[in-house]
Design a protein around this motif. Sequence first.
Motif, PDB file in Angstrom:
ATOM      1  N   MET A  26       0.430  -1.696   0.182  1.00 15.46           N
ATOM      2  CA  MET A  26      -0.461   0.175  -0.270  1.00 15.46           C
ATOM      3  C   MET A  26       0.694   0.907  -0.487  1.00 15.46           C
ATOM      4  N   ILE A  27       2.058   1.528   0.830  1.00 11.05           N
ATOM      5  CA  ILE A  27       2.730   2.349   0.693  1.00 11.05           C
ATOM      6  C   ILE A  27       3.213   2.736  -0.615  1.00 11.05           C
ATOM      7  N   VAL A  28       4.410   1.508  -0.680  1.00  9.38           N
ATOM      8  CA  VAL A  28       4.981   1.703  -2.179  1.00  9.38           C
ATOM      9  C   VAL A  28       4.736   1.803  -3.397  1.00  9.38           C
ATOM     10  N   LYS A  81       2.533  -1.481  17.875  1.00  8.76           N
ATOM     11  CA  LYS A  81       1.177  -0.570  18.339  1.00  8.76           C
ATOM     12  C   LYS A  81       1.930   0.090  17.239  1.00  8.76           C
ATOM     13  N   MET A  82       2.965   1.232  16.510  1.00  2.21           N
ATOM     14  CA  MET A  82       2.891   1.793  16.133  1.00  2.21           C
ATOM     15  C   MET A  82       3.125   1.199  14.637  1.00  2.21           C
ATOM     16  N   PHE A  83       3.188   0.217  14.556  1.00  2.00           N
ATOM     17  CA  PHE A  83       2.278  -0.043  12.857  1.00  2.00           C
ATOM     18  C   PHE A  83       0.934   0.140  12.444  1.00  2.00           C
ATOM     19  N   MET A  84       0.282   0.351  14.145  1.00  3.20           N
ATOM     20  CA  MET A  84      -1.107   0.385  13.123  1.00  3.20           C
ATOM     21  C   MET A  84      -1.431   1.393  13.721  1.00  3.20           C
ATOM     22  N   ILE A  85      -0.738   2.588  14.551  1.00  2.00           N
ATOM     23  CA  ILE A  85      -1.078   4.334  14.684  1.00  2.00           C
ATOM     24  C   ILE A  85      -0.021   4.768  12.988  1.00  2.00           C
ATOM     25  N   GLY A  86       0.476   4.554  12.448  1.00  2.00           N
ATOM     26  CA  GLY A  86       1.208   4.637  11.333  1.00  2.00           C
ATOM     27  C   GLY A  86      -0.076   3.934   9.981  1.00  2.00           C
ATOM     28  N   VAL A  87      -0.213   2.791   9.649  1.00  2.00           N
ATOM     29  CA  VAL A  87      -1.681   3.119   8.398  1.00  2.00           C
ATOM     30  C   VAL A  87      -3.141   3.374   9.467  1.00  2.00           C
ATOM     31  N   LEU A  88      -3.301   3.670   9.934  1.00  2.00           N
ATOM     32  CA  LEU A  88      -4.248   4.403  11.019  1.00  2.00           C
ATOM     33  C   LEU A  88      -3.756   5.634  10.327  1.00  2.00           C
ATOM     34  N   LEU A  89      -3.591   6.470  10.371  1.00  2.00           N
ATOM     35  CA  LEU A  89      -2.710   7.741   9.978  1.00  2.00           C
ATOM     36  C   LEU A  89      -2.719   8.208   8.341  1.00  2.00           C
ATOM     37  N   PHE A  90      -2.978   6.533   8.157  1.00  2.00           N
ATOM     38  CA  PHE A  90      -2.215   6.861   6.099  1.00  2.00           C
ATOM     39  C   PHE A  90      -3.519   6.746   6.063  1.00  2.00           C
ATOM     40  N   ALA A  91      -4.048   5.172   6.401  1.00  2.00           N
ATOM     41  CA  ALA A  91      -5.876   5.423   6.200  1.00  2.00           C
ATOM     42  C   ALA A  91      -7.265   7.663   5.912  1.00  2.00           C
ATOM     43  N   GLY A  92      -6.584   7.632   7.009  1.00  2.00           N
ATOM     44  CA  GLY A  92      -6.953   9.011   7.502  1.00  2.00           C
ATOM     45  C   GLY A  92      -6.782  10.575   6.312  1.00  2.00           C
ATOM     46  N   ALA A  93      -5.331  10.041   5.991  1.00  2.00           N
ATOM     47  CA  ALA A  93      -5.107  11.347   5.308  1.00  2.00           C
ATOM     48  C   ALA A  93      -5.422  10.858   3.744  1.00  2.00           C
ATOM     49  N   SER A  94      -5.580   9.498   3.368  1.00  2.00           N
ATOM     50  CA  SER A  94      -6.112   9.322   2.426  1.00  2.00           C
ATOM     51  C   SER A  94      -7.580   9.311   2.486  1.00  2.00           C
ATOM     52  N   PHE A  95      -8.326   9.219   2.726  1.00  2.00           N
ATOM     53  CA  PHE A  95      -9.469   9.722   3.481  1.00  2.00           C
ATOM     54  C   PHE A  95      -9.646  11.047   2.821  1.00  2.00           C
ATOM     55  N   ALA A  96      -8.996  11.973   3.666  1.00  2.00           N
ATOM     56  CA  ALA A  96      -9.310  13.257   3.429  1.00  2.00           C
ATOM     57  C   ALA A  96      -8.881  13.970   2.029  1.00  2.00           C
ATOM     58  N   GLY A  97      -7.495  13.178   1.891  1.00  2.00           N
ATOM     59  CA  GLY A  97      -6.775  13.319   0.170  1.00  2.00           C
ATOM     60  C   GLY A  97      -8.490  13.911  -0.790  1.00  2.00           C
ATOM     61  N   GLN A 113       0.045  12.081   4.280  1.00  2.00           N
ATOM     62  CA  GLN A 113       0.050  10.216   4.112  1.00  2.00           C
ATOM     63  C   GLN A 113       1.736   9.932   4.609  1.00  2.00           C
ATOM     64  N   GLY A 114       2.805  10.797   4.338  1.00  2.00           N
ATOM     65  CA  GLY A 114       4.120  10.563   4.509  1.00  2.00           C
ATOM     66  C   GLY A 114       4.346  10.375   6.263  1.00  2.00           C
ATOM     67  N   ILE A 115       3.423  11.019   6.727  1.00  2.00           N
ATOM     68  CA  ILE A 115       3.736  10.818   8.619  1.00  2.00           C
ATOM     69  C   ILE A 115       3.412   9.263   8.602  1.00  2.00           C
ATOM     70  N   GLY A 116       2.395   9.523   8.106  1.00  2.00           N
ATOM     71  CA  GLY A 116       1.960   7.454   8.466  1.00  2.00           C
ATOM     72  C   GLY A 116       2.816   6.616   7.394  1.00  2.00           C
ATOM     73  N   GLY A 117       3.040   6.848   6.300  1.00  2.00           N
ATOM     74  CA  GLY A 117       3.813   5.758   5.419  1.00  2.00           C
ATOM     75  C   GLY A 117       5.631   5.600   6.181  1.00  2.00           C
ATOM     76  N   ALA A 118       5.789   7.214   7.039  1.00  2.00           N
ATOM     77  CA  ALA A 118       6.744   6.931   7.316  1.00  2.00           C
ATOM     78  C   ALA A 118       7.163   6.478   9.290  1.00  2.00           C
ATOM     79  N   ALA A 120       4.116   3.383   9.803  1.00  2.00           N
ATOM     80  CA  ALA A 120       4.258   1.951   8.817  1.00  2.00           C
ATOM     81  C   ALA A 120       5.605   1.139   8.215  1.00  2.00           C
ATOM     82  N   SER A 121       5.698   1.823   7.087  1.00  2.00           N
ATOM     83  CA  SER A 121       7.092   0.828   6.072  1.00  2.00           C
ATOM     84  C   SER A 121       8.023  -0.064   7.182  1.00  2.00           C
TER      85      SER A 121
END
Length: 491
Positions: A26-28, A81-97, A113-118, A120-121
Amino acid sequence: MPEKIRGPHKAPGPLAIALIASAQLMIVLDITIVNVALPSIGKAFSFSPTSLTWVVDAYTLVFGGLLLLGGRSGDIFGRRKMFMIGVLLFAGASFAGGFATSGALLIAARALQGIGGAIASPTALALIASNFEDLKERTEALAIFAAVSAAGASIGLIAGALLTQYLSWRWVFFVNTPIAITLAILAPRVLRESEKQHVPADFIGAIASILGVSGIVYGFIHSAASGWTSPISIGAFGIGVVGLISFYLRERSAKQPLLNLSIFSNRNRSGAYAVMFLVAAALFSLWFFLTQFLQDVLGYSPLKAGFAFLPMTATVMLIAKNGARAMRKIGPLPLLVYGPMAVGLALFLFSRLGPGASYTTHVLPILLLNATGLGATFSAVFPTSMTGVTPKEAGLSSVMVSVAQQVGGSLGISVLATVSAASATNKAAQLVASHFTGHNAKILIEVSGWTSGFKAGAVMAVLAGIIALFSVRRPKQEAIAPGVMTSVVME
């Protein structure tokens, strides 16, 4: 001491690696899936050509600048925990985009999205170390992770074209949301949590690293559009250099550094980081220039151009999967030399293509050659980057691989675009001097730019193979303690 883990007690199954690999995919693919939609986004918000690049650059800049801090957060607060936070932030940013009503809001969503990817990856890769203790299982898990990392860009081209053509450009963002939420829900059910390291975060080092990486990346991004001598470009490079020097000095003296410099003491790991950086930089010449060649010269639609990469994607995934078995037998060196060299040869052959080329006769064979190189490289580079890594270092080493891949790609596309633009400008001047104009002249100018970009990418890839030849040695396996990454020493 063995690393303490919390969560499911049974050995991780296929669902665990499927979850981790899905997050990485998803990130790549996010970069190329958005690239396909850029013309539609530009029309929707009346972006100028220069401002439109920020739809990609806002994500890349933030992602590259925060990778070190994002990966370290997993060590301190728990990788799952941080993986979950990262993907959820990525999800929220994608939804907003997807719901953005202005260009500024879309660019802001891309930065989030960049913050979430940084986050989660790097934590996704480190979770492989936390969850797969058996060497064979971990090597196969890393091979799958490598395959999706290598194939994600071409998958993004197809997905982006399908979504943009049949739905709307907004769906290239909406599609991430249900995937990311599903990953966050499944994570605590199938992944084990890593032990938290109770150490203070190195915020001074974090600020220096962000300024350093972001300054250099922005300098290249701005140079591609405004030239190397632009005051803004020079200023960005200056900030980047000062930031990186400050970061290095800080990490040498800090009691709890953000980046323990001893991670580079193992030549296998350092070689793997360098190979990843250069191959990622070279690889962007393939996506960037060949996509344009297929559409502008061969007349392909965006969707057809995306599908043109499909044979390469399938071959990469096949080679990467089998490469894990090969590496256990012959070691990483042959794969890390052949892989980049094959990529370099493929890129050079692409530079020889002209207006009379055909897909079946000329493009496809080179794509398959490139696929064997990518599959070999990615199947070996991730396990090699974990050479001799302890559980506490796994997150840091995974961060360095992600930093090498993402920053290498960011700098690569900027450098290659600049080289291409300079060559195209020179070709245009020659044609004007000879009074050759019209559509054919436009094609010749574009091909000249792409040719130079491919050649520059080939040089980067070959350099990666040379570095691997002189830095990587075959490791030998020692005893595997329960819950601890395999210890590897040099023969």
